[in-house]
Enzyme design. Structure first.
Site, PDB file in Angstrom:
ATOM      1  N   ARG A 193     -53.621  21.029 120.119  1.00 41.40           N
ATOM      2  CA  ARG A 193     -54.925  21.110 119.444  1.00 41.40           C
ATOM      3  C   ARG A 193     -55.801  22.079 120.228  1.00 41.40           C
ATOM      4  O   ARG A 193     -55.401  22.578 121.274  1.00 41.40           O
ATOM      5  CB  ARG A 193     -55.570  19.746 119.235  1.00 41.40           C
ATOM      6  CG  ARG A 193     -55.294  18.614 120.187  1.00 41.40           C
ATOM      7  CD  ARG A 193     -55.888  18.753 121.572  1.00 41.40           C
ATOM      8  NE  ARG A 193     -57.275  19.154 121.524  1.00 41.40           N
ATOM      9  CZ  ARG A 193     -57.887  19.777 122.487  1.00 41.40           C
ATOM     10  NH1 ARG A 193     -57.251  20.074 123.612  1.00 41.40           N
ATOM     11  NH2 ARG A 193     -59.152  20.138 122.399  1.00 41.40           N
ATOM     12  N   GLY A 194     -56.996  22.310 119.691  1.00 40.63           N
ATOM     13  CA  GLY A 194     -57.860  23.349 120.277  1.00 40.63           C
ATOM     14  C   GLY A 194     -57.616  24.641 119.509  1.00 40.63           C
ATOM     15  O   GLY A 194     -56.451  25.037 119.305  1.00 40.63           O
ATOM     16  N   ALA A 195     -58.698  25.288 119.060  1.00 41.41           N
ATOM     17  CA  ALA A 195     -58.567  26.426 118.140  1.00 41.41           C
ATOM     18  C   ALA A 195     -57.606  27.514 118.624  1.00 41.41           C
ATOM     19  O   ALA A 195     -56.698  27.919 117.885  1.00 41.41           O
ATOM     20  CB  ALA A 195     -59.959  27.000 117.857  1.00 41.41           C
ATOM     21  N   ARG A 197     -54.052  22.658 109.581  1.00 40.57           N
ATOM     22  CA  ARG A 197     -55.415  22.243 109.979  1.00 40.57           C
ATOM     23  C   ARG A 197     -56.397  23.286 109.434  1.00 40.57           C
ATOM     24  O   ARG A 197     -56.221  24.476 109.674  1.00 40.57           O
ATOM     25  CB  ARG A 197     -55.541  22.119 111.511  1.00 40.57           C
ATOM     26  CG  ARG A 197     -54.823  20.860 112.041  1.00 40.57           C
ATOM     27  CD  ARG A 197     -55.285  20.459 113.415  1.00 40.57           C
ATOM     28  NE  ARG A 197     -56.559  19.791 113.397  1.00 40.57           N
ATOM     29  CZ  ARG A 197     -57.254  19.515 114.510  1.00 40.57           C
ATOM     30  NH1 ARG A 197     -56.783  19.882 115.697  1.00 40.57           N
ATOM     31  NH2 ARG A 197     -58.412  18.893 114.438  1.00 40.57           N
ATOM     32  N   GLN A 247     -61.059  13.579 123.153  1.00 39.93           N
ATOM     33  CA  GLN A 247     -60.634  14.801 123.864  1.00 39.93           C
ATOM     34  C   GLN A 247     -61.358  14.947 125.204  1.00 39.93           C
ATOM     35  O   GLN A 247     -60.915  15.702 126.067  1.00 39.93           O
ATOM     36  CB  GLN A 247     -60.894  16.038 123.000  1.00 39.93           C
ATOM     37  CG  GLN A 247     -59.942  16.216 121.834  1.00 39.93           C
ATOM     38  CD  GLN A 247     -60.484  15.610 120.559  1.00 39.93           C
ATOM     39  OE1 GLN A 247     -61.269  14.653 120.583  1.00 39.93           O
ATOM     40  NE2 GLN A 247     -60.083  16.149 119.436  1.00 39.93           N
ATOM     41  N   ASP A 255     -64.578  26.171 116.779  1.00 35.72           N
ATOM     42  CA  ASP A 255     -63.376  26.302 115.952  1.00 35.72           C
ATOM     43  C   ASP A 255     -63.534  27.424 114.942  1.00 35.72           C
ATOM     44  O   ASP A 255     -62.549  27.983 114.469  1.00 35.72           O
ATOM     45  CB  ASP A 255     -63.073  24.972 115.264  1.00 35.72           C
ATOM     46  CG  ASP A 255     -62.698  23.951 116.324  1.00 35.72           C
ATOM     47  OD1 ASP A 255     -63.614  23.345 116.921  1.00 35.72           O
ATOM     48  OD2 ASP A 255     -61.493  23.827 116.609  1.00 35.72           O
ATOM     49  N   ASN A 267     -67.825  23.205 115.351  1.00 29.24           N
ATOM     50  CA  ASN A 267     -67.138  22.650 116.521  1.00 29.24           C
ATOM     51  C   ASN A 267     -66.978  21.143 116.312  1.00 29.24           C
ATOM     52  O   ASN A 267     -67.429  20.577 115.311  1.00 29.24           O
ATOM     53  CB  ASN A 267     -67.910  22.977 117.806  1.00 29.24           C
ATOM     54  CG  ASN A 267     -67.086  22.682 119.044  1.00 29.24           C
ATOM     55  OD1 ASN A 267     -65.924  23.084 119.129  1.00 29.24           O
ATOM     56  ND2 ASN A 267     -67.643  21.976 120.006  1.00 29.24           N
ATOM     57  N   LYS A 268     -66.357  20.504 117.266  1.00 30.05           N
ATOM     58  CA  LYS A 268     -66.034  19.078 117.180  1.00 30.05           C
ATOM     59  C   LYS A 268     -67.241  18.245 116.752  1.00 30.05           C
ATOM     60  O   LYS A 268     -68.370  18.493 117.188  1.00 30.05           O
ATOM     61  CB  LYS A 268     -65.514  18.622 118.553  1.00 30.05           C
ATOM     62  CG  LYS A 268     -65.076  17.191 118.656  1.00 30.05           C
ATOM     63  CD  LYS A 268     -64.074  16.780 117.590  1.00 30.05           C
ATOM     64  CE  LYS A 268     -62.835  17.650 117.580  1.00 30.05           C
ATOM     65  NZ  LYS A 268     -61.998  17.434 116.376  1.00 30.05           N
TER      66      LYS A 268
HETATM   67  O1  MRU Z   1     -59.661  18.621 116.975  1.00 29.75           O
HETATM   68  P1  MRU Z   1     -59.446  19.532 118.147  1.00 29.75           P
HETATM   69  O2  MRU Z   1     -59.118  18.811 119.412  1.00 29.75           O
HETATM   70  O3  MRU Z   1     -58.444  20.619 117.827  1.00 29.75           O
HETATM   71  O4  MRU Z   1     -60.846  20.219 118.334  1.00 29.75           O
HETATM   72  C1  MRU Z   1     -61.046  21.106 119.403  1.00 29.75           C
HETATM   73  C2  MRU Z   1     -62.436  21.586 119.488  1.00 29.75           C
HETATM   74  O5  MRU Z   1     -63.270  21.269 118.676  1.00 29.75           O
HETATM   75  C3  MRU Z   1     -62.748  22.554 120.565  1.00 29.75           C
HETATM   76  O6  MRU Z   1     -64.079  22.396 120.987  1.00 29.75           O
HETATM   77  C4  MRU Z   1     -62.581  23.970 120.009  1.00 29.75           C
HETATM   78  O7  MRU Z   1     -61.297  24.142 119.486  1.00 29.75           O
HETATM   79  C5  MRU Z   1     -62.836  25.023 121.027  1.00 29.75           C
HETATM   80  S1  MRU Z   1     -61.666  24.942 122.294  1.00 29.75           S
HETATM   81  C6  MRU Z   1     -61.173  26.287 122.929  1.00 29.75           C
END
Ligand code: MRU
Length: 361
Positions: free
Chosen positions: A52-54, A89, A200, A240, A250-251
């Site tokens: 996970r993470g963009a 996703r 996270q 993201d 973002n999250k």
């Molecule tokens: O749902 P996730 O864990 O994939 O979400 C991740 C985030 O929202 C991060 O803040 C975002 O991807 C930036 S990380 C480099």
């Protein structure tokens, strides 16, 4: 970055027919490496948030498309795998960007040459990600240095979700700035939002502890209180997807932190590598927001007294639940966007990328 003194990345190729990743669903309790050898494995890893993470989602998708072409290099297989991976996703635009880049690199080639070219392109995307995020770290660290020079004490950073090397290939985005500052001797302390429901923040704690960065875990609702009390000097998050006018997806929960930061006069930055910028979208409202399973909200996971990972129910199944995974922070709440090219106010973001075609206005 390092795990138990050993240099690690979040994804790495094994020969030219598989990649290895860390199963992030098991951290911080268990460190397990898994192999992805087929496009379906990559899709499953993204969908289930094993990765996970963009930025990491994008790189995994790129390798997944290359693996699909190894099995079948036809036009139909290319289009089918691109569509399936893209669907895994919806919010992080890095996935579309990386899949399009691999597709465009191979689509004009004869099928017999596609798999090797796609693998090379995916590797290039991964290497670039490391360089982009290293540059973001250097640029973000200058913000922390300036704050330290003014305050003459430890700089308190508040962050949300996990934006470290686990979320990218290496270094990360917002945490890359923290690591760079810490490594340069700038004293930093990080308030880590727990980030319900997937927690996270626990990954962030695990990363910061491994790197020796002082940090404190807080529940998601504590940030505003700490800001009012002068215990936060700056908020830095990842993203993201960022639109052309600087709205930040973002999250979930990021928006509330930005509102509280504005009210307390605290600068709010998003650290964003350029593949996270969607120049085709103006308005944050047009970003698709992923809705995830109710079970993520209805259950919690942790260790029992014997050290076994267990899941516990918070409410009976069937309770009404909404689980939007991301939110939009409007550009007006964002002090600056930290990119590999430098830091810009949201409405000046395009100035950092003069090679882009001019807009109509
Ligand atoms: O749902 P996730 O864990 O994939 O979400 C991740 C985030 O929202 C991060 O803040 C975002 O991807 C930036 S990380 C480099």
């Amino acid at each position: 970055m390092k795990v138990n003194g050993k240099s690690m990345r979040s994804i790495w190729p094994v020969g030219d027919a598989a990649v290895k990743v860390i199963d992030q669903r098991l951290l911080p309790y268990q460190f397990k490496v898994c192999e992805l050898a087929r496009a379906g494995d990559a899709e499953h890893a993204i969908r289930t948030m094993m990765v996970r993470g963009a930025p990491l989602i994008g790189v995994t998708g790129a390798y997944g498309l290359a693996l699909a072409l190894r099995a079948d290099p036809s036009d139909a297989a290319l289009a089918g795998a691109h569509a399936r991976l893209l669907d895994s996703r919806p919010t992080a635009v890095n996935l579309r960007w990386a899949l399009d880049r691999v597709r465009d690199a191979v689509v004009e080639l004869p099928p017999s040459e596609r798999a090797a070219a796609a693998w090379e392109e995916a590797g290039g995307i991964a290497r670039e990600d490391v360089a982009l995020n290293s540059a973001i770290g250097a640029n973000g660290a200058e913000i922390l240095r300036a704050l330290h020079n003014r305050l003459r004490r430890t700089v308190n950073v508040l962050t949300h979700c996990n934006t470290g090397w686990l979320a990218a290939v290496d270094f990360g985005t917002a945490l890359s700035a923290v690591y760079a500052a810490h490594d340069k001797g700038i004293p930093v302390h990080v308030w880590v939002d727990e980030t319900r429901p997937r927690n996270q923040g626990l990954l962030t704690v695990w990363e910061l502890a491994a790197h020796g960065v002082p940090h404190t875990l807080i529940v998601d609702n504590a940030g505003g209180h700490l800001m009012q009390r002068g215990q936060v000097d700056v908020v830095i998050v990842g993203a993201d997807r960022v639109t052309a006018r600087g709205d930040v997806a973002n999250k979930i929960g990021t928006y509330l932190k930005a509102v509280a930061a504005l009210d307390s006069g605290i600068p709010f930055y998003a650290a964003v590598p350029s593949p996270t910028i969607d120049w085709e979208l103006e308005k944050g409202e047009d970003i698709p927001i992923e809705e995830r399973a109710p079970s993520e909200v209805l259950e919690v996971a942790g260790l029992d007294a014997d050290g076994n990972t267990v899941r516990a129910k918070l409410l009976p199944e069937g309770s009404a639940v909404a689980n939007p995974a991301f939110d939009i922070t409007p550009a007006r709440l964002v002090t600056g966007i930290i990119t590999e090219r430098g830091v810009a106010e949201p409405w000046r973001l395009r100035d950092l990328f003069p090679e882009l075609p001019p807009t109509d206005d």
